[in-house]
Motif scaffolding. Structure first.
Motif, PDB file in Angstrom:
ATOM      1  N   LEU A  52       0.827  -1.198   0.000  1.00 16.96           N
ATOM      2  CA  LEU A  52       0.000   0.000   0.000  1.00 16.96           C
ATOM      3  C   LEU A  52       0.865   1.253   0.000  1.00 16.96           C
ATOM      4  N   PHE A  53       1.914   1.284   0.811  1.00 20.93           N
ATOM      5  CA  PHE A  53       2.821   2.431   0.816  1.00 20.93           C
ATOM      6  C   PHE A  53       3.452   2.632  -0.562  1.00 20.93           C
ATOM      7  N   GLU A  54       3.861   1.553  -1.188  1.00 20.88           N
ATOM      8  CA  GLU A  54       4.502   1.653  -2.510  1.00 20.88           C
ATOM      9  C   GLU A  54       3.522   2.172  -3.564  1.00 20.88           C
ATOM     10  N   LEU A  55       2.263   1.785  -3.442  1.00 18.02           N
ATOM     11  CA  LEU A  55       1.250   2.293  -4.372  1.00 18.02           C
ATOM     12  C   LEU A  55       0.996   3.776  -4.139  1.00 18.02           C
ATOM     13  N   ILE A  56       1.016   4.206  -2.883  1.00 19.27           N
ATOM     14  CA  ILE A  56       0.776   5.618  -2.578  1.00 19.27           C
ATOM     15  C   ILE A  56       1.909   6.496  -3.098  1.00 19.27           C
ATOM     16  N   THR A  57       3.140   5.991  -3.041  1.00 22.77           N
ATOM     17  CA  THR A  57       4.278   6.783  -3.514  1.00 22.77           C
ATOM     18  C   THR A  57       4.535   6.627  -5.009  1.00 22.77           C
ATOM     19  N   GLY A  58       3.841   5.703  -5.650  1.00 22.19           N
ATOM     20  CA  GLY A  58       4.035   5.505  -7.084  1.00 22.19           C
ATOM     21  C   GLY A  58       5.180   4.598  -7.444  1.00 22.19           C
ATOM     22  N   LEU A  85       5.830  14.720  -3.622  1.00 25.37           N
ATOM     23  CA  LEU A  85       4.432  14.578  -3.205  1.00 25.37           C
ATOM     24  C   LEU A  85       4.303  13.580  -2.057  1.00 25.37           C
ATOM     25  N   ALA A  86       4.865  12.379  -2.242  1.00 17.87           N
ATOM     26  CA  ALA A  86       4.780  11.339  -1.206  1.00 17.87           C
ATOM     27  C   ALA A  86       6.113  10.621  -1.125  1.00 17.87           C
ATOM     28  N   ILE A  87       6.599  10.435   0.094  1.00 17.16           N
ATOM     29  CA  ILE A  87       7.917   9.827   0.285  1.00 17.16           C
ATOM     30  C   ILE A  87       7.817   8.685   1.291  1.00 17.16           C
ATOM     31  N   HIS A  88       8.500   7.593   0.992  1.00 16.25           N
ATOM     32  CA  HIS A  88       8.417   6.349   1.772  1.00 16.25           C
ATOM     33  C   HIS A  88       9.761   6.104   2.452  1.00 16.25           C
ATOM     34  N   TYR A  89       9.742   6.130   3.781  1.00 21.13           N
ATOM     35  CA  TYR A  89      10.940   5.826   4.569  1.00 21.13           C
ATOM     36  C   TYR A  89      10.799   4.405   5.093  1.00 21.13           C
ATOM     37  N   HIS A  90      11.759   3.549   4.753  1.00 20.61           N
ATOM     38  CA  HIS A  90      11.662   2.140   5.129  1.00 20.61           C
ATOM     39  C   HIS A  90      12.518   1.858   6.355  1.00 20.61           C
ATOM     40  N   GLU A 111       4.764  19.766  -9.219  1.00 21.53           N
ATOM     41  CA  GLU A 111       4.275  21.067  -8.757  1.00 21.53           C
ATOM     42  C   GLU A 111       4.288  21.166  -7.236  1.00 21.53           C
ATOM     43  N   SER A 112       5.305  20.577  -6.641  1.00 21.25           N
ATOM     44  CA  SER A 112       5.526  20.659  -5.205  1.00 21.25           C
ATOM     45  C   SER A 112       7.029  20.562  -4.975  1.00 21.25           C
ATOM     46  N   ASP A 113       7.518  21.327  -4.004  1.00 20.83           N
ATOM     47  CA  ASP A 113       8.953  21.327  -3.714  1.00 20.83           C
ATOM     48  C   ASP A 113       9.320  20.483  -2.504  1.00 20.83           C
ATOM     49  N   TYR A 114       8.295  20.031  -1.756  1.00 20.70           N
ATOM     50  CA  TYR A 114       8.557  19.312  -0.509  1.00 20.70           C
ATOM     51  C   TYR A 114       7.468  18.268  -0.324  1.00 20.70           C
ATOM     52  N   PRO A 115       7.820  17.055   0.139  1.00 29.01           N
ATOM     53  CA  PRO A 115       6.816  15.993   0.258  1.00 29.01           C
ATOM     54  C   PRO A 115       5.623  16.405   1.112  1.00 29.01           C
ATOM     55  N   MET A 116       4.432  16.107   0.600  1.00 29.74           N
ATOM     56  CA  MET A 116       3.207  16.399   1.339  1.00 29.74           C
ATOM     57  C   MET A 116       2.769  15.214   2.192  1.00 29.74           C
ATOM     58  N   VAL A 117       3.109  14.000   1.755  1.00 31.12           N
ATOM     59  CA  VAL A 117       2.741  12.778   2.478  1.00 31.12           C
ATOM     60  C   VAL A 117       4.021  12.041   2.858  1.00 31.12           C
ATOM     61  N   HIS A 118       4.201  11.788   4.150  1.00 31.22           N
ATOM     62  CA  HIS A 118       5.386  11.100   4.666  1.00 31.22           C
ATOM     63  C   HIS A 118       4.959   9.753   5.227  1.00 31.22           C
ATOM     64  N   GLY A 146       1.524  21.189   7.772  1.00 31.02           N
ATOM     65  CA  GLY A 146       0.537  20.866   6.751  1.00 31.02           C
ATOM     66  C   GLY A 146       0.793  19.569   6.025  1.00 31.02           C
ATOM     67  N   ARG A 147       1.547  18.654   6.651  1.00 30.34           N
ATOM     68  CA  ARG A 147       1.862  17.366   6.014  1.00 30.34           C
ATOM     69  C   ARG A 147       0.960  16.260   6.571  1.00 30.34           C
ATOM     70  N   LEU A 148       0.860  15.199   5.803  1.00 29.40           N
ATOM     71  CA  LEU A 148       0.167  13.990   6.224  1.00 29.40           C
ATOM     72  C   LEU A 148       1.214  12.945   6.571  1.00 29.40           C
ATOM     73  N   VAL A 149       1.131  12.382   7.773  1.00 31.08           N
ATOM     74  CA  VAL A 149       2.145  11.444   8.260  1.00 31.08           C
ATOM     75  C   VAL A 149       1.501  10.084   8.512  1.00 31.08           C
ATOM     76  N   PHE A 150       2.087   9.032   7.949  1.00 34.41           N
ATOM     77  CA  PHE A 150       1.675   7.654   8.220  1.00 34.41           C
ATOM     78  C   PHE A 150       2.760   6.978   9.050  1.00 34.41           C
ATOM     79  N   LEU A 151       2.347   6.308  10.119  1.00 28.03           N
ATOM     80  CA  LEU A 151       3.257   5.496  10.914  1.00 28.03           C
ATOM     81  C   LEU A 151       2.808   4.049  10.821  1.00 28.03           C
ATOM     82  N   CYS A 152       3.563   3.241  10.089  1.00 23.95           N
ATOM     83  CA  CYS A 152       3.251   1.816   9.995  1.00 23.95           C
ATOM     84  C   CYS A 152       4.070   1.097  11.061  1.00 23.95           C
ATOM     85  N   VAL A 153       3.382   0.586  12.082  1.00 23.14           N
ATOM     86  CA  VAL A 153       4.050  -0.015  13.231  1.00 23.14           C
ATOM     87  C   VAL A 153       3.551  -1.440  13.432  1.00 23.14           C
ATOM     88  N   HIS A 154       4.487  -2.338  13.727  1.00 20.86           N
ATOM     89  CA  HIS A 154       4.130  -3.710  14.099  1.00 20.86           C
ATOM     90  C   HIS A 154       4.325  -3.804  15.607  1.00 20.86           C
TER      91      HIS A 154
END
Length: 207
Positions: A52-58, A85-90, A111-118, A146-154
């Motif tokens: 899902l994260f990979e799909l969100i970041t393209g 736009l969206a950046i995935h930290y593994h 059309e963005s200079d800084y990730p909006m979704v982390h 003004g960013r959207l942050v996802f925390l995927c935690v096990h």
């Protein structure tokens, strides 16, 4: 203003091989997050969280549906600009990179200079003095900007649940490719698959 993240009719199907198209795994998702927030995501191993994260970041192509970040279809944006736009930290915060067969000249500008979704994929919450507080402040700062942050935690320790309860405003539970958005912590606990998944941790926390 467009929604920060709009996942519409998203589907990713993996098959046995290029020639044997028998499905081996299917992920489906439909949800929208309108405003900046911190979202907790969890689910069993192999349930489709990283996909899902990979799909969100393209960095992974959908079988059907689309992902819009700030109103822009992430899979139509230049590959060298999608992380604006969206950046995935593994795990240890390294960034996930990817390639595309389509030339960037045929794709749109971010059309963005800084990730909006982390998207943080299983970040390491070290218990050394001050580290957890530092990370939580970092996530809050991203949200305040003004960013959207996802925390995927096990979660495997009770304090992981305490972190999620403190920092997250909503949740997403993923199981066997099914993606369920949940409005708050109480909704997470009331969701039977999530409650069963957390099981022993809830008992330990109550004790």
């Amino acid at each position: 203003m467009p929604a920060m993240l709009h996942v519409q009719g998203l589907e990713k199907v993996y098959c046995k091989s290029r020639f044997d198209r028998t499905p081996t795994f299917r992920l489906t998702a439909d949800f929208t997050i309108e405003k900046p927030s911190v979202v907790g995501m969890m689910g069993p191993n192999g349930s489709g969280k990283t996909t899902l994260f990979e799909l969100i970041t393209g960095s992974n192509s959908p079988t059907a549906g689309e992902v819009q970040v700030m109103g822009r279809n992430i899979h139509r944006v230049r590959t060298d600009q999608r992380d604006r736009l969206a950046i995935h930290y593994h795990q240890s915060y390294q960034v996930r990179h990817f390639r595309s067969l389509m030339p960037n000249a045929l794709l749109e500008q971010a059309e963005s200079d800084y990730p909006m979704v982390h998207l943080f994929d299983e970040p390491q919450f070290n218990t050394q003095d001050g580290y957890i507080g530092f990370m939580l402040d970092f996530f809050r700062r991203l949200r305040s900007e003004g960013r959207l942050v996802f925390l995927c935690v096990h979660p495997n320790e009770p304090f992981h649940l305490e972190i999620l309860r403190e920092i997250c405003e909503s949740y997403i539970f993923v199981q066997k490719g099914s993606v369920t958005p949940l409005a708050d912590y109480q909704a997470l606990l009331a969701h039977p698959p999530a409650h069963a998944y957390l099981g022993n941790l809830l008992t330990e926390r109550a004790a």
